[in-house]
Scaffold this motif. Structure first.
Motif, PDB file in Angstrom:
ATOM      1  N   HIS A 175      -8.738  -0.336  -7.800  1.00  0.00           N
ATOM      2  CA  HIS A 175      -7.781  -1.357  -8.236  1.00  0.00           C
ATOM      3  C   HIS A 175      -6.479  -1.249  -7.445  1.00  0.00           C
ATOM      4  O   HIS A 175      -5.935  -2.259  -6.987  1.00  0.00           O
ATOM      5  N   ALA A 176      -5.993  -0.038  -7.275  1.00  0.00           N
ATOM      6  CA  ALA A 176      -4.773   0.151  -6.488  1.00  0.00           C
ATOM      7  C   ALA A 176      -4.988  -0.314  -5.052  1.00  0.00           C
ATOM      8  O   ALA A 176      -4.134  -0.999  -4.467  1.00  0.00           O
ATOM      9  N   ARG A 177      -6.137   0.034  -4.494  1.00  0.00           N
ATOM     10  CA  ARG A 177      -6.409  -0.372  -3.113  1.00  0.00           C
ATOM     11  C   ARG A 177      -6.606  -1.881  -3.000  1.00  0.00           C
ATOM     12  O   ARG A 177      -6.267  -2.484  -1.976  1.00  0.00           O
ATOM     13  N   SER A 178      -7.131  -2.517  -4.066  1.00  0.00           N
ATOM     14  CA  SER A 178      -7.362  -3.964  -4.007  1.00  0.00           C
ATOM     15  C   SER A 178      -6.059  -4.724  -3.866  1.00  0.00           C
ATOM     16  O   SER A 178      -6.001  -5.760  -3.189  1.00  0.00           O
ATOM     17  N   ALA A 179      -4.998  -4.233  -4.507  1.00  0.00           N
ATOM     18  CA  ALA A 179      -3.689  -4.894  -4.389  1.00  0.00           C
ATOM     19  C   ALA A 179      -2.939  -4.422  -3.152  1.00  0.00           C
ATOM     20  O   ALA A 179      -2.321  -5.223  -2.442  1.00  0.00           O
ATOM     21  N   GLY A 180      -2.995  -3.111  -2.881  1.00  0.00           N
ATOM     22  CA  GLY A 180      -2.280  -2.579  -1.728  1.00  0.00           C
ATOM     23  C   GLY A 180      -2.770  -3.139  -0.411  1.00  0.00           C
ATOM     24  O   GLY A 180      -2.013  -3.235   0.567  1.00  0.00           O
ATOM     25  N   SER A 181      -4.046  -3.522  -0.361  1.00  0.00           N
ATOM     26  CA  SER A 181      -4.613  -4.070   0.874  1.00  0.00           C
ATOM     27  C   SER A 181      -4.666  -5.589   0.885  1.00  0.00           C
ATOM     28  O   SER A 181      -4.988  -6.184   1.910  1.00  0.00           O
ATOM     29  N   PHE A 182      -4.348  -6.224  -0.245  1.00  0.00           N
ATOM     30  CA  PHE A 182      -4.616  -7.652  -0.399  1.00  0.00           C
ATOM     31  C   PHE A 182      -3.963  -8.496   0.690  1.00  0.00           C
ATOM     32  O   PHE A 182      -4.605  -9.338   1.317  1.00  0.00           O
ATOM     33  N   LEU A 183      -2.677  -8.292   0.942  1.00  0.00           N
ATOM     34  CA  LEU A 183      -1.977  -9.061   1.976  1.00  0.00           C
ATOM     35  C   LEU A 183      -1.667  -8.229   3.210  1.00  0.00           C
ATOM     36  O   LEU A 183      -1.206  -8.767   4.217  1.00  0.00           O
ATOM     37  N   THR A 184      -1.901  -6.927   3.148  1.00  0.00           N
ATOM     38  CA  THR A 184      -1.662  -6.071   4.311  1.00  0.00           C
ATOM     39  C   THR A 184      -2.938  -5.839   5.106  1.00  0.00           C
ATOM     40  O   THR A 184      -2.876  -5.592   6.316  1.00  0.00           O
ATOM     41  N   THR A 185      -4.085  -5.850   4.431  1.00  0.00           N
ATOM     42  CA  THR A 185      -5.429  -5.493   4.914  1.00  0.00           C
ATOM     43  C   THR A 185      -5.515  -4.021   5.311  1.00  0.00           C
ATOM     44  O   THR A 185      -6.534  -3.572   5.825  1.00  0.00           O
ATOM     45  N   ALA A 186      -4.440  -3.263   5.069  1.00  0.00           N
ATOM     46  CA  ALA A 186      -4.405  -1.845   5.432  1.00  0.00           C
ATOM     47  C   ALA A 186      -5.052  -0.991   4.339  1.00  0.00           C
ATOM     48  O   ALA A 186      -5.172  -1.407   3.184  1.00  0.00           O
ATOM     49  N   HIS A 187      -5.450   0.205   4.704  1.00  0.00           N
ATOM     50  CA  HIS A 187      -5.979   1.168   3.739  1.00  0.00           C
ATOM     51  C   HIS A 187      -4.804   1.979   3.193  1.00  0.00           C
ATOM     52  O   HIS A 187      -4.191   2.764   3.918  1.00  0.00           O
ATOM     53  N   PRO A 188      -4.444   1.794   1.906  1.00  0.00           N
ATOM     54  CA  PRO A 188      -3.278   2.499   1.355  1.00  0.00           C
ATOM     55  C   PRO A 188      -3.483   4.014   1.348  1.00  0.00           C
ATOM     56  O   PRO A 188      -4.578   4.506   1.076  1.00  0.00           O
TER      57      PRO A 188
END
Length: 453
Positions: free
Chosen positions: A105-118
């Protein structure tokens, strides 16, 4: 009859001024250059994040291209079919674990507009990447004709950026989708009243007499004299537009006052420890206000790019007002094929698409020069998870509405190859703003399949 401005145009930055308030104007005919072909391109973009994935069996259309059949969850978009592209196959590889274990869930938002791996951390050393909305905002800042606000970061749920919220991941990842830099997430505004006053009020004067103004007079009262003076300079058509616009501002403020009063009355006798998300009586009303404020910000050119989180990643908001089960959204998303949970989740998905469609149709009714505001805009709606039960980050639910000032075409149901980076879509949105952006994030190129040319 000669034009009231005698060949002169009204400055696009014209505002009505009064006692402690400034009101931006929508685009009027008098603001157009004498030759319409000289009018500058002025696209807008909104990125909407839905948490917890969707029920893909109720979401994914059948068929491809323009001859597809609308799914149940997407059926509210039917009135916008000539402006809509439903995308299947997009992937956020940055949302996958890559050896970091749980925390989707954290990665789904952290990557949503960045496409980066948090980076998996609960400390200060957070790191993701610059988000596409902020890349666009930085480009807009370089323009001579830039709006007052760099960008808008909005949401329906508050939440701090410190502490751990998901399996060792900082709360900064679950509560933010906009990142100015790889190590700098941006806080979002969740209060419609605060957003309204931020966009249209004078902060210094408001601090001195906020209580009196809130109770005794509407914001427009302080600018009526300036409005009357402006009317004399406008054509009859522009006068009608101005009257309609002022009425919409007044009506919006009245609705916010009513909503706040109803919420205060409903919660007055409720113990503090029971004031949780399950007892939010005004979610639908607040959601519509936020959407309308985005429309006003775009219409008055106060901002041209915005992000909007319908809920934090892993949101446990209850949607009991829709019927079905009253459990939290995240808990429901772990459905394990339970029919009752799937039914409630489908209701939630349909509700959010319906409210989005209502907003987009509103944009289609607003004029922006010789086009509608929807024609000028690109509205991207998606989730960082596909099936919330599987926590997968491929074949994500995405759709795009609007032509980005005639940059995009409606492609119906576009099925992209497996693991197509969502970053390709974002590069295309950036290009619609005139950016030299051949690629973005983990994408190698733009999603040219939806370009108009």
């Amino acid at each position: 009859m000669a034009h009231p401005l005698r060949g002169r145009t009204l400055d696009r930055r014209t505002v009505l001024r009064g006692l402690g308030a400034t009101i931006a104007l929508p685009y009027l005919d008098a603001m157009q250059p004498l030759r319409r072909s000289d009018a500058p391109r002025c696209p807008r973009a909104l990125f909407v994040f839905q948490p917890n994935g969707v029920v893909m069996s109720e979401w994914r259309p059948s068929g491809e291209g323009s001859e597809f059949e609308w799914s149940s969850s997407l059926s509210p978009l039917l009135p916008l079919r000539s402006q809509t592209t439903v995308l299947s196959g997009l992937t956020l590889d940055g949302g996958r674990s890559h050896g970091d274990g749980t925390g989707d869930h954290a990665r789904s938002a952290g990557s949503f507009l960045t496409t980066a791996h948090p980076k998996k951390t609960g400390g200060r050393d957070i790191r993701a990447g610059r988000s596409i909305d902020q890349a666009i905002a930085e480009h807009i800042e370089s323009l001579e004709d830039r709006p007052p606000f760099h960008s808008l970061e909005l949401g329906m749920e508050s939440g701090g950026q410190t502490g751990v919220c998901d399996s060792g991941y900082s709360c900064a990842y679950t509560t933010s989708i906009s990142w100015k830099r790889a190590d700098q997430p941006l806080a979002k505004e969740t209060n419609p009243r605060v957003l309204f006053e931020r966009l249209f009020g004078d902060a210094e004067a408001r601090a001195a007499s906020e209580k009196k103004r809130r109770r005794d007079r509407a914001l427009l009262d302080s600018v009526l004299a300036d409005a009357r003076a402006l009317r004399r300079r406008l054509s009859p058509a522009d006068r009608d537009k101005l009257e309609e616009y002022l009425a919409s501002i007044h009506e919006l403020e009245t609705r916010m006052d009513t909503l706040e009063q109803e919420s205060d009355e409903a919660l007055a006798d409720v113990p503090v420890d029971l004031l949780d998300r399950d007892r939010d009586p005004g979610f639908r009303g607040r959601l519509r206000l936020m959407y309308e404020l985005i429309a006003l910000a775009f219409h008055t050119d106060r901002a041209r790019v915005a992000s909007f989180m319908l809920g934090n990643a892993g949101s446990e908001r209850s949607y009991r007002f829709l019927g079905g089960l009253g459990a939290g959204h995240h808990s429901l998303s772990h459905h394990r094929e339970d029919a009752r949970k799937l039914d409630t989740l489908a209701r939630i998905n349909h509700f959010h698409v319906e409210e989005f469609s209502r907003f987009a149709q509103r944009l289609s009714e607003l004029e922006d020069g010789d086009r509608s505001l929807l024609d000028r805009s690109t509205l991207v709606y998606g989730s960082g998870l596909s099936d919330g039960n599987r926590h997968n980050h491929e074949d994500l639910p995405f759709f795009v509405v609007g032509s980005g000032d005639r940059f995009f075409r409606a492609a119906g149901h576009l099925v992209t190859p497996r693991d197509t980076p969502a970053a390709r879509l974002y590069a295309s949105v950036g290009q619609s703003f005139g950016m030299n952006l051949p690629s973005f994030g983990d994408g190698d190129r733009a999603l040219t399949e939806i370009h108009a040319q």
